[in-house]
Design an enzyme around this catalytic site. Structure first.
Site, PDB file in Angstrom:
ATOM      1  N   ARG A 117      10.924  -0.354  11.364  1.00 17.26           N
ATOM      2  CA  ARG A 117       9.801  -0.405  12.404  1.00 17.26           C
ATOM      3  C   ARG A 117       9.679  -1.370  13.575  1.00 17.26           C
ATOM      4  O   ARG A 117      10.041  -2.374  13.240  1.00 17.26           O
ATOM      5  CB  ARG A 117       8.591  -0.397  11.662  1.00 17.26           C
ATOM      6  CG  ARG A 117       8.057   0.898  10.810  1.00 17.26           C
ATOM      7  CD  ARG A 117       6.918   0.592   9.810  1.00 17.26           C
ATOM      8  NE  ARG A 117       5.646  -0.002  10.161  1.00 17.26           N
ATOM      9  CZ  ARG A 117       4.636  -0.269   9.499  1.00 17.26           C
ATOM     10  NH1 ARG A 117       4.680   0.173   8.276  1.00 17.26           N
ATOM     11  NH2 ARG A 117       3.517  -1.035   9.940  1.00 17.26           N
ATOM     12  N   ARG A 138      -0.696  -8.720  13.335  1.00 20.32           N
ATOM     13  CA  ARG A 138      -1.196  -7.647  12.384  1.00 20.32           C
ATOM     14  C   ARG A 138      -2.062  -8.434  11.268  1.00 20.32           C
ATOM     15  O   ARG A 138      -3.041  -7.769  10.842  1.00 20.32           O
ATOM     16  CB  ARG A 138      -0.238  -6.828  11.479  1.00 20.32           C
ATOM     17  CG  ARG A 138       0.399  -5.821  12.571  1.00 20.32           C
ATOM     18  CD  ARG A 138       1.739  -5.242  12.324  1.00 20.32           C
ATOM     19  NE  ARG A 138       1.960  -4.814  11.073  1.00 20.32           N
ATOM     20  CZ  ARG A 138       3.143  -4.520  10.429  1.00 20.32           C
ATOM     21  NH1 ARG A 138       4.250  -4.892  11.168  1.00 20.32           N
ATOM     22  NH2 ARG A 138       3.098  -3.875   9.245  1.00 20.32           N
ATOM     23  N   LYS A 168       0.892  -1.195  -0.192  1.00 17.83           N
ATOM     24  CA  LYS A 168       0.040  -0.071   0.114  1.00 17.83           C
ATOM     25  C   LYS A 168       0.961   1.111   0.121  1.00 17.83           C
ATOM     26  O   LYS A 168       0.625   2.260  -0.981  1.00 17.83           O
ATOM     27  CB  LYS A 168      -1.111   0.037   1.295  1.00 17.83           C
ATOM     28  CG  LYS A 168      -1.623  -1.457   1.457  1.00 17.83           C
ATOM     29  CD  LYS A 168      -2.582  -1.112   2.689  1.00 17.83           C
ATOM     30  CE  LYS A 168      -2.005  -1.265   3.869  1.00 17.83           C
ATOM     31  NZ  LYS A 168      -1.411  -2.299   4.223  1.00 17.83           N
ATOM     32  N   ARG A 179      -9.996   0.555   8.111  1.00 22.23           N
ATOM     33  CA  ARG A 179      -9.704  -0.883   8.755  1.00 22.23           C
ATOM     34  C   ARG A 179     -10.738  -1.609   9.334  1.00 22.23           C
ATOM     35  O   ARG A 179     -10.742  -2.743   9.868  1.00 22.23           O
ATOM     36  CB  ARG A 179      -8.294  -0.570   9.655  1.00 22.23           C
ATOM     37  CG  ARG A 179      -7.187  -0.845   8.978  1.00 22.23           C
ATOM     38  CD  ARG A 179      -6.251  -0.588   9.924  1.00 22.23           C
ATOM     39  NE  ARG A 179      -4.849  -1.289  10.131  1.00 22.23           N
ATOM     40  CZ  ARG A 179      -3.937  -0.810   9.330  1.00 22.23           C
ATOM     41  NH1 ARG A 179      -3.811   0.216   8.641  1.00 22.23           N
ATOM     42  NH2 ARG A 179      -2.659  -1.553   9.330  1.00 22.23           N
ATOM     43  N   ARG A 199      12.064  -5.122   5.202  1.00 24.07           N
ATOM     44  CA  ARG A 199      11.727  -3.765   4.970  1.00 24.07           C
ATOM     45  C   ARG A 199      12.476  -2.634   5.708  1.00 24.07           C
ATOM     46  O   ARG A 199      12.677  -2.932   6.911  1.00 24.07           O
ATOM     47  CB  ARG A 199      10.256  -3.466   5.219  1.00 24.07           C
ATOM     48  CG  ARG A 199       9.841  -1.843   5.160  1.00 24.07           C
ATOM     49  CD  ARG A 199       8.437  -1.713   5.214  1.00 24.07           C
ATOM     50  NE  ARG A 199       7.788  -2.147   6.420  1.00 24.07           N
ATOM     51  CZ  ARG A 199       6.320  -2.218   6.334  1.00 24.07           C
ATOM     52  NH1 ARG A 199       5.674  -1.562   5.388  1.00 24.07           N
ATOM     53  NH2 ARG A 199       5.874  -2.801   7.448  1.00 24.07           N
TER      54      ARG A 199
HETATM   55  P1  AP5 Z   1       5.025  -1.647   1.934  1.00 27.50           P
HETATM   56  O1  AP5 Z   1       4.615  -0.841   0.573  1.00 27.50           O
HETATM   57  O2  AP5 Z   1       5.511  -0.705   3.082  1.00 27.50           O
HETATM   58  O3  AP5 Z   1       3.557  -2.336   2.471  1.00 27.50           O
HETATM   59  P2  AP5 Z   1       2.303  -1.907   3.210  1.00 27.50           P
HETATM   60  O4  AP5 Z   1       1.002  -2.508   2.537  1.00 27.50           O
HETATM   61  O5  AP5 Z   1       2.150  -0.415   3.166  1.00 27.50           O
HETATM   62  O6  AP5 Z   1       2.443  -2.487   4.691  1.00 27.50           O
HETATM   63  P3  AP5 Z   1       2.392  -1.960   5.988  1.00 27.50           P
HETATM   64  O7  AP5 Z   1       3.231  -2.838   6.898  1.00 27.50           O
HETATM   65  O8  AP5 Z   1       2.843  -0.439   6.141  1.00 27.50           O
HETATM   66  O9  AP5 Z   1       0.983  -2.204   6.344  1.00 27.50           O
HETATM   67  P4  AP5 Z   1       0.071  -2.007   7.621  1.00 27.50           P
HETATM   68  O10 AP5 Z   1      -1.172  -2.252   7.159  1.00 27.50           O
HETATM   69  O11 AP5 Z   1       0.502  -3.197   8.397  1.00 27.50           O
HETATM   70  O12 AP5 Z   1       0.703  -0.859   8.436  1.00 27.50           O
HETATM   71  P5  AP5 Z   1       0.353   0.477   8.748  1.00 27.50           P
HETATM   72  O13 AP5 Z   1       1.454   1.402   8.977  1.00 27.50           O
HETATM   73  O14 AP5 Z   1      -0.936   0.783   7.862  1.00 27.50           O
HETATM   74  O15 AP5 Z   1       5.557  -2.838   1.343  1.00 27.50           O
HETATM   75  C1  AP5 Z   1       6.400  -3.734   2.230  1.00 27.50           C
HETATM   76  C2  AP5 Z   1       7.637  -4.245   1.754  1.00 27.50           C
HETATM   77  O16 AP5 Z   1       7.461  -4.847   0.718  1.00 27.50           O
HETATM   78  C3  AP5 Z   1       8.585  -3.023   1.390  1.00 27.50           C
HETATM   79  O17 AP5 Z   1       9.712  -3.249   1.779  1.00 27.50           O
HETATM   80  C4  AP5 Z   1       8.478  -2.860   0.007  1.00 27.50           C
HETATM   81  O18 AP5 Z   1       9.609  -2.489  -0.594  1.00 27.50           O
HETATM   82  C5  AP5 Z   1       8.173  -4.411  -0.587  1.00 27.50           C
HETATM   83  N1  AP5 Z   1       7.199  -4.405  -1.720  1.00 27.50           N
HETATM   84  C6  AP5 Z   1       6.198  -3.670  -1.781  1.00 27.50           C
HETATM   85  N2  AP5 Z   1       5.538  -4.088  -3.077  1.00 27.50           N
HETATM   86  C7  AP5 Z   1       6.112  -5.238  -3.570  1.00 27.50           C
HETATM   87  C8  AP5 Z   1       6.377  -6.073  -4.768  1.00 27.50           C
HETATM   88  N3  AP5 Z   1       5.249  -5.848  -5.479  1.00 27.50           N
HETATM   89  N4  AP5 Z   1       7.246  -7.125  -4.772  1.00 27.50           N
HETATM   90  C9  AP5 Z   1       8.146  -7.224  -3.939  1.00 27.50           C
HETATM   91  N5  AP5 Z   1       8.361  -6.130  -2.920  1.00 27.50           N
HETATM   92  C10 AP5 Z   1       7.561  -5.031  -2.557  1.00 27.50           C
HETATM   93  O19 AP5 Z   1      -0.133   0.289  10.313  1.00 27.50           O
HETATM   94  C11 AP5 Z   1       0.764   0.267  11.548  1.00 27.50           C
HETATM   95  C12 AP5 Z   1      -0.420   0.270  12.675  1.00 27.50           C
HETATM   96  O20 AP5 Z   1      -0.650   1.373  12.877  1.00 27.50           O
HETATM   97  C13 AP5 Z   1      -1.218  -0.906  12.669  1.00 27.50           C
HETATM   98  O21 AP5 Z   1      -0.750  -2.131  12.928  1.00 27.50           O
HETATM   99  C14 AP5 Z   1      -2.159  -0.257  13.765  1.00 27.50           C
HETATM  100  O22 AP5 Z   1      -1.532  -0.705  15.211  1.00 27.50           O
HETATM  101  C15 AP5 Z   1      -1.927   1.269  13.440  1.00 27.50           C
HETATM  102  N6  AP5 Z   1      -3.137   1.768  12.644  1.00 27.50           N
HETATM  103  C16 AP5 Z   1      -2.763   2.264  11.297  1.00 27.50           C
HETATM  104  N7  AP5 Z   1      -3.833   2.603  10.694  1.00 27.50           N
HETATM  105  C17 AP5 Z   1      -4.924   2.369  11.412  1.00 27.50           C
HETATM  106  C18 AP5 Z   1      -6.268   2.499  11.217  1.00 27.50           C
HETATM  107  N8  AP5 Z   1      -6.869   2.832  10.316  1.00 27.50           N
HETATM  108  N9  AP5 Z   1      -7.041   1.895  12.440  1.00 27.50           N
HETATM  109  C19 AP5 Z   1      -6.386   1.520  13.506  1.00 27.50           C
HETATM  110  N10 AP5 Z   1      -5.146   1.279  13.533  1.00 27.50           N
HETATM  111  C20 AP5 Z   1      -4.353   1.734  12.850  1.00 27.50           C
HETATM  112 MG    MG Z   2       2.317   0.914   4.722  1.00 26.24          MG
END
Ligand code: AP5
Ligand code: MG
Ligand code: ZN
Length: 215
Positions: free
Chosen positions: A161, A172, A13, A88, A127
């Site tokens: 992270r 997660r 994402k 979410r 990552r």
């Molecule tokens: P990346 O693009 O970083 O993946 P992502 O989908 O953004 O994954 P996240 O870990 O950020 O998602 P998340 O939903 O767990 O975390 P968030 O920050 O939203 O890609 C991952 C890796 O793969 C990278 O190294 C990239 O280079 C590689 N990659 C990408 N695409 C690729 C491909 N096609 N091929 C190969 N490699 C690839 O949330 C974190 C925490 O915040 C949550 O756990 C929760 O506690 C809180 N939170 C955030 N939003 C909310 C909400 N709306 N409600 C409640 N709690 C929330």
């Molecule tokens: Mg992300």
């Protein structure tokens, strides 16, 4: 144009949102990034969110919907938005409807990144990001062009992270399956869901998303 990028942790994402920002002048609203900034700054929201995030659980609906509303108020009405990691839960999806209609915005697409969960742990544990400009990298899939130097800003400092360890990633994913995947039918019923193969190369995933935005 307002779109949601939906997919489990590590689906890409953030990676895809930042490419769309560069190519389309849209704005990325990542609740995860905003919460991490709040934790770093030690704001009241950050203090509440820190332990929850480190455990891989979800921060309260009120907090995240509040920060999304505030972030939208800082944008010009014509600026397109990519929602990354929000909504979410069903409650957040309901709040988003209100938040958007209050601001005379509509939702154009919900893009689901379809991925193989087994591959995601490797993506997440490999990552890292630039400590200065936040550009994302990966030990195997996306290394800086010059080892140890950020492609974008030249910084030599990187960070990982605290929730990117295998145990927290499993929590997660469980949260995603239990609370986030069930909101897809809400958007399916409105004909908004488009699916993209998130296991393709980063560039090909971007091309598939752009084809949807141009359709
Ligand atoms: P990346 O693009 O970083 O993946 P992502 O989908 O953004 O994954 P996240 O870990 O950020 O998602 P998340 O939903 O767990 O975390 P968030 O920050 O939203 O890609 C991952 C890796 O793969 C990278 O190294 C990239 O280079 C590689 N990659 C990408 N695409 C690729 C491909 N096609 N091929 C190969 N490699 C690839 O949330 C974190 C925490 O915040 C949550 O756990 C929760 O506690 C809180 N939170 C955030 N939003 C909310 C909400 N709306 N409600 C409640 N709690 C929330
Ligand atoms: Mg992300
Ligand atoms: Zn950088």
């Amino acid at each position: 144009m307002n779109i949601i990028l939906l997919g489990p942790p590590g689906a890409g994402k953030g990676t895809q949102a930042s490419r769309l920002v560069d190519e389309r002048g849209m704005v990325q609203l990542s609740t995860g990034d905003m919460l991490r900034a709040a934790v770093k700054a030690g704001t009241p929201t950050g203090l509440k969110a820190k332990a929850v995030m480190e455990a891989g659980e979800l921060v309260s609906d009120e907090i995240v919907s509040g920060i999304i509303g505030e972030a939208l108020d800082d944008l010009k009405p014509e600026t397109g938005v990519i929602f990354d990691g929000y909504p979410r839960t069903a409650a957040q999806a309901e709040s988003l409807d209100v938040i958007l209609s209050d601001r005379k915005r509509t939702l154009d697409h919900v893009i689901e990144l379809e991925v193989d969960e087994d591959a995601l742990v490797a993506r997440i544990t490999g990552r890292f990001t630039c400590a200065k400009c936040n550009e994302g990298y990966h030990d195997t899939f996306k290394q800086p062009k010059v080892a140890g130097v950020c492609d974008v800003c030249g910084s030599t400092e990187f960070k990982r992270r605290p929730d990117d360890n295998e145990e927290t990633v499993r929590t997660r994913m469980t949260e995603y399956r239990a609370k986030t995947a069930p909101i897809l039918p809400i958007y399916e019923a409105r004909g908004l869901v488009r699916r993209v193969d998130g296991m393709a190369d980063i560039k090909h995933v971007t091309e598939a998303i752009e084809a949807i935005l141009d359709s």
